[in-house]
Scaffold this motif. Structure first.
Motif, PDB file in Angstrom:
ATOM      1  N   GLY A 163       0.802  -1.218   0.000  1.00 39.31           N
ATOM      2  CA  GLY A 163       0.000   0.000   0.000  1.00 39.31           C
ATOM      3  C   GLY A 163       0.830   1.261   0.000  1.00 39.31           C
ATOM      4  O   GLY A 163       0.310   2.352   0.242  1.00 39.31           O
ATOM      5  N   VAL A 164       2.143   1.153  -0.239  1.00 35.41           N
ATOM      6  CA  VAL A 164       3.009   2.325  -0.191  1.00 35.41           C
ATOM      7  C   VAL A 164       3.570   2.622  -1.578  1.00 35.41           C
ATOM      8  O   VAL A 164       3.549   1.781  -2.469  1.00 35.41           O
ATOM      9  CB  VAL A 164       4.170   2.112   0.808  1.00 35.41           C
ATOM     10  N   GLY A 165       4.087   3.823  -1.696  1.00 31.17           N
ATOM     11  CA  GLY A 165       4.670   4.218  -2.971  1.00 31.17           C
ATOM     12  C   GLY A 165       3.631   4.816  -3.906  1.00 31.17           C
ATOM     13  O   GLY A 165       2.434   4.866  -3.605  1.00 31.17           O
ATOM     14  N   ASP A 166       4.099   5.291  -5.052  1.00 31.46           N
ATOM     15  CA  ASP A 166       3.183   5.884  -6.019  1.00 31.46           C
ATOM     16  C   ASP A 166       2.420   4.798  -6.776  1.00 31.46           C
ATOM     17  O   ASP A 166       2.638   3.601  -6.585  1.00 31.46           O
ATOM     18  CB  ASP A 166       3.947   6.794  -6.993  1.00 31.46           C
ATOM     19  N   LYS A 167       1.512   5.233  -7.616  1.00 31.61           N
ATOM     20  CA  LYS A 167       0.639   4.303  -8.329  1.00 31.61           C
ATOM     21  C   LYS A 167       1.438   3.309  -9.156  1.00 31.61           C
ATOM     22  O   LYS A 167       1.118   2.108  -9.194  1.00 31.61           O
ATOM     23  CB  LYS A 167      -0.314   5.080  -9.237  1.00 31.61           C
ATOM     24  N   GLU A 168       2.495   3.765  -9.805  1.00 29.77           N
ATOM     25  CA  GLU A 168       3.305   2.895 -10.653  1.00 29.77           C
ATOM     26  C   GLU A 168       4.019   1.826  -9.832  1.00 29.77           C
ATOM     27  O   GLU A 168       4.081   0.659 -10.220  1.00 29.77           O
ATOM     28  CB  GLU A 168       4.322   3.729 -11.432  1.00 29.77           C
TER      29      GLU A 168
END
Length: 245
Positions: A163-168
């Motif tokens: 659930g972490v980081g950007d969409k990519e």
């Protein structure tokens, strides 16, 4: 079902709020019983403070239970991925990657050969010679997940890491985990997202107030969990009000 790789037999974990050895114990987990089978992905769900992250630390061998026994197949290695554990922050990304790979059984030579894969997957090659203390939570997550994809532990333990980081990066990490699942990777995935658990997990374990509320096929367990939400929220509101008083 594949063979059992790890099991919990009446496992409990407690701590004391003071140094007084006669003070009352606070039980974080109580009478936990379940088996983990080689090649499966087990989802763990529950509200904040239910004991999910503590369960992962027991699975990783970082802490030991106060009661019960944990059985693990001989030679099995597990790796815990969480935003708050695993890196020496004063060391660089390069140094942490090498150290993590070596602790997972790789030689120094093998670890160095895997660095290109870590850099490519993480997408933070420009930060690898910087201290991890300068990384954002998302950048640490990228590095940790990239290392795990190269380390190939027997059991991969994921604490809210999808659930972490950007969409990519979410898309990339989800795809990588899916490929691992299809290649017989054993994993335990903690998530607040029922959708994530449904997507990746064959079985689910619901923990509430340190106890196993349900264990079984993912859809059955999550249906019970979601149906209990109104009562669960009321109960937690009452407990919060008592503490505030």
């Amino acid at each position: 079902m594949n063979r059992e790789i790890m099991s919990f037999d009446n496992v409990g974990l407690a701590y004391r709020r003071s140094l007084n050895p006669f003070s009352q114990k606070n039980w974080v987990l109580k009478e936990i019983n379940f088996q983990l089978f080689r090649g499966e992905v087990l989802g763990v769900i529950g509200h904040n403070g239910a004991g999910k992250s503590t369960l992962l630390r027991l699975l990783a061998g970082i802490i030991a239970p106060n009661q019960g026994k944990i059985f693990k197949e001989k030679g099995v290695r597990s790796q815990l991925l969480t935003l708050n554990l695993g890196f020496i922050h004063k060391l660089s990304g390069f140094d942490n990657a090498i150290m993590s790979l070596v602790t997972q059984g790789k030689t120094i030579k093998e670890a160095n050969q895997l660095l290109d894969g870590v850099i490519e997957f993480s997408g933070i090659g420009h930060l690898m010679d910087h201290s991890v203390s300068t990384y954002s939570a998302g950048e640490r997550a990228r590095l940790g997940f990239a290392i795990a994809m190269q380390a190939t532990p027997d059991i991969l333990l994921l604490d809210e890491m999808l659930g972490v980081g950007d969409k990519e990066f979410k898309r990339k990490s989800g795809k990588a985990l899916q490929e691992r699942v299809q290649s017989d990777q054993t994993a335990v995935l903690v998530s607040h997202s029922a959708g994530t658990i449904r997507k990746f997990c064959e079985r689910a374990l619901w923990i509430e107030d340190g106890l196993v509320k349900a264990l079984g096929p993912t859809d059955e367990v999550l249906d019970r969990y979601e149906q209990s939400a109104p009562d669960r929220d009321k109960d937690h509101s009452k407990k919060a009000a008592v503490k505030a008083a």
